[in-house]
Design a protein around this motif. Structure first.
Motif, mmCIF file in Angstrom:
data_model
loop_
_atom_site.group_PDB
_atom_site.id
_atom_site.type_symbol
_atom_site.label_atom_id
_atom_site.label_comp_id
_atom_site.label_asym_id
_atom_site.label_seq_id
_atom_site.Cartn_x
_atom_site.Cartn_y
_atom_site.Cartn_z
ATOM 1 N N PHE A 26 7.542 -1.308 -1.472
ATOM 2 C CA PHE A 26 6.581 -0.204 -1.524
ATOM 3 C C PHE A 26 5.356 -0.585 -2.355
ATOM 4 O O PHE A 26 4.214 -0.321 -1.961
ATOM 5 N N ILE A 27 5.581 -1.238 -3.484
ATOM 6 C CA ILE A 27 4.426 -1.647 -4.299
ATOM 7 C C ILE A 27 3.584 -2.658 -3.519
ATOM 8 O O ILE A 27 2.357 -2.601 -3.534
ATOM 9 N N CYS A 28 4.269 -3.559 -2.808
ATOM 10 C CA CYS A 28 3.549 -4.547 -1.993
ATOM 11 C C CYS A 28 2.670 -3.829 -0.961
ATOM 12 O O CYS A 28 1.508 -4.180 -0.762
ATOM 13 N N LEU A 61 1.111 8.019 4.503
ATOM 14 C CA LEU A 61 0.984 9.167 3.600
ATOM 15 C C LEU A 61 1.558 8.844 2.219
ATOM 16 O O LEU A 61 0.922 9.118 1.197
ATOM 17 N N ARG A 62 2.766 8.265 2.206
ATOM 18 C CA ARG A 62 3.385 7.950 0.896
ATOM 19 C C ARG A 62 2.486 6.999 0.104
ATOM 20 O O ARG A 62 2.322 7.110 -1.096
ATOM 21 N N THR A 63 1.889 6.025 0.805
ATOM 22 C CA THR A 63 1.053 5.033 0.124
ATOM 23 C C THR A 63 -0.227 5.666 -0.401
ATOM 24 O O THR A 63 -0.585 5.473 -1.574
ATOM 25 N N LEU A 64 -0.916 6.433 0.445
ATOM 26 C CA LEU A 64 -2.170 7.048 -0.002
ATOM 27 C C LEU A 64 -1.902 8.037 -1.133
ATOM 28 O O LEU A 64 -2.682 8.126 -2.090
ATOM 29 N N ALA A 65 -0.772 8.756 -1.045
ATOM 30 C CA ALA A 65 -0.443 9.713 -2.115
ATOM 31 C C ALA A 65 -0.236 8.970 -3.435
ATOM 32 O O ALA A 65 -0.727 9.397 -4.484
ATOM 33 N N ALA A 66 0.464 7.833 -3.379
ATOM 34 C CA ALA A 66 0.710 7.055 -4.609
ATOM 35 C C ALA A 66 -0.596 6.503 -5.177
ATOM 36 O O ALA A 66 -0.848 6.587 -6.382
ATOM 37 N N LEU A 67 -1.422 5.948 -4.306
ATOM 38 C CA LEU A 67 -2.686 5.365 -4.779
ATOM 39 C C LEU A 67 -3.622 6.449 -5.313
ATOM 40 O O LEU A 67 -4.327 6.255 -6.301
ATOM 41 N N HIS A 68 -3.595 7.601 -4.651
ATOM 42 C CA HIS A 68 -4.448 8.703 -5.084
ATOM 43 C C HIS A 68 -4.024 9.183 -6.468
ATOM 44 O O HIS A 68 -4.850 9.429 -7.348
ATOM 45 N N PRO A 188 -6.135 2.291 7.685
ATOM 46 C CA PRO A 188 -5.874 1.399 6.546
ATOM 47 C C PRO A 188 -4.701 0.444 6.768
ATOM 48 O O PRO A 188 -4.557 -0.522 6.023
ATOM 49 N N LEU A 189 -3.859 0.708 7.780
ATOM 50 C CA LEU A 189 -2.674 -0.150 7.995
ATOM 51 C C LEU A 189 -2.884 -1.150 9.129
ATOM 52 O O LEU A 189 -1.937 -1.823 9.534
ATOM 53 N N LEU A 190 -4.106 -1.263 9.630
ATOM 54 C CA LEU A 190 -4.319 -2.011 10.870
ATOM 55 C C LEU A 190 -4.023 -3.512 10.752
ATOM 56 O O LEU A 190 -3.777 -4.165 11.754
ATOM 57 N N ALA A 199 10.424 -1.212 5.796
ATOM 58 C CA ALA A 199 11.140 -1.738 4.618
ATOM 59 C C ALA A 199 10.771 -0.913 3.391
ATOM 60 O O ALA A 199 11.644 -0.548 2.582
ATOM 61 N N ALA A 200 9.477 -0.577 3.265
ATOM 62 C CA ALA A 200 9.028 0.216 2.111
ATOM 63 C C ALA A 200 9.672 1.603 2.140
ATOM 64 O O ALA A 200 10.125 2.114 1.111
ATOM 65 N N LEU A 201 9.731 2.191 3.336
ATOM 66 C CA LEU A 201 10.308 3.539 3.436
ATOM 67 C C LEU A 201 11.806 3.523 3.116
ATOM 68 O O LEU A 201 12.320 4.416 2.444
#
Ligand code: ATP
Length: 349
Positions: A26-28, A61-68, A188-190, A199-201
């Motif tokens: 997930f961090i990756c 969503l999980r990634t943008l929420a974490a970065l936000h 952003p995931l393109l 794997a992150a999920l």
């Protein structure tokens, strides 16, 4: 759940942005997305995140929420789901799943419904994009983020190639483009592989919804995803990444063709309502065909039934040095004179 998630995310956020790719999936993922689309560019303005409930958009969503959260930006993330009124209770469950996920992440949620049932994939997408654009305007959002991945782009490339597309069909999806005035559609995931997202999920123990249609091989796109690509990759490891690079290069080639087509139109074409007049002038075939496609779009002439051989016939007419007359699909009449070729559409579609 919201509190626990918030603690986990802020703890992870401490190590985000470090140079070395993390071994934590997930961090990756957060590192990669932050690299592709740095939070300083979007965290202070609002973003609509389009979430179907599938793995890709849930990971987005999980990634943008974490970065936000890490960036402590002033903008807001709005989760938007569009209910197509297809697939009955499974679609209701998708909408409920996304609503609950937004609530867990303490984000605002908007649900839209299709005004009518349409089975055509392209029409469904048009309705969805229209709704996303309307929501972005209503919420004052600058961006609409979608969960398309590298795999989606490669699947599209194969699909288009096998349908006999011209060079424009190999450019894939752009990372960003204008969706409606003042709203940019972002992907952003393109550049990322789908398997990294799942794997992150899994590592987050974050479930997602499996689209019933994704499991049905009768849709050609799903056959490419589940059958063809695994077969290709069994013989050509990294084939997807390589095809994705080809897409990028092809997009660059298309930029050149597009510019040349623009110049050719300026030099050789006059348009009026319902007519395109081309003075005969040599140019590379790819440039003329691309220019004709642009002209058709400018005139809002239908080009759904224009096959490659029809475009070639139009090209031959422009390059011909004898009089001729024939019809193209969509009610377009072609008249070739010595000096010029006239494309005229008089009848309604
Ligand atoms: N019903 C929907 N509501 C909101 N956004 C959607 C919806 N369907 C698709 N999207 C957005 O468009 C992107 C691409 O759609 P596509 O149909 O290729 O994905 P999917 O397989 O349905 O789901 P995912 O990409 O989330 O795994 C999604 O990642 C998501 O951002």
């Amino acid at each position: 759940m919201a509190i626990r998630q918030s603690y986990q995310l802020s703890k992870r956020a401490e190590t985000m942005g470090t140079e070395k790719p993390s071994e934590d999936p997930f961090i990756c993922l957060c590192q990669q997305v932050a690299h592709n689309w740095p939070p300083r560019r979007w965290a202070d303005v609002s973003t609509v995140v389009a979430v179907s409930g599938g793995a890709d958009s849930v990971a987005l969503l999980r990634t943008l929420a974490a970065l936000h959260q890490q960036a402590e930006g002033r903008g807001r993330l709005h989760v938007v789901h569009f209910h197509h009124r297809m697939r009955g209770p499974a679609a209701d469950a998708d909408a409920e799943f996304v609503r609950q996920l937004a609530a867990d992440l303490q984000l605002e949620f908007q649900l839209g419904y299709a005004a009518e049932q349409v089975a055509d994939e392209a029409a469904m997408r048009d309705m969805r994009y229209q709704f996303l654009g309307e929501q972005a305007h209503r919420l004052g959002a600058r961006y609409v983020a979608l969960g398309h991945t590298l795999d989606d782009n490669v699947e599209t490339l194969l699909h288009q190639t096998m349908r006999g597309c011209g060079p424009a069909g190999w450019t894939g999806m752009p990372v960003h483009r204008e969706l409606v005035a003042d709203v940019v559609l972002m992907r952003p995931l393109l550049s990322l592989r789908r398997q990294g997202l799942t794997a992150a999920l899994r590592q987050l123990q974050q479930p997602w919804r499996e689209d019933a249609t994704n499991q049905q091989l009768h849709w050609k796109r799903n056959w490419i995803r589940h059958q063809l690509l695994p077969l290709i990759e069994s013989q050509y490891p990294q084939a997807s990444e390589r095809m994705a690079r080809t897409i990028e290069q092809q997009a660059e080639v298309m930029e050149v063709i597009d510019e040349q087509a623009r110049c050719w139109i300026e030099a050789c074409v006059t348009t009026a309502s319902g007519a395109i007049v081309v003075r005969h002038h040599a140019a590379a075939n790819a440039v003329v065909i691309h220019a004709l496609r642009k002209l058709w779009d400018q005139q809002a002439w239908p080009r759904g039934q224009m096959s490659e051989s029809h475009w070639r016939a139009a090209l031959a007419a422009i390059k011909a040095n004898h009089a001729d007359r024939f019809d193209l699909p969509g009610g377009v009449a072609v008249m070739v004179n010595k000096e010029e070729t006239v494309f005229e559409r008089s009848q309604a579609p």
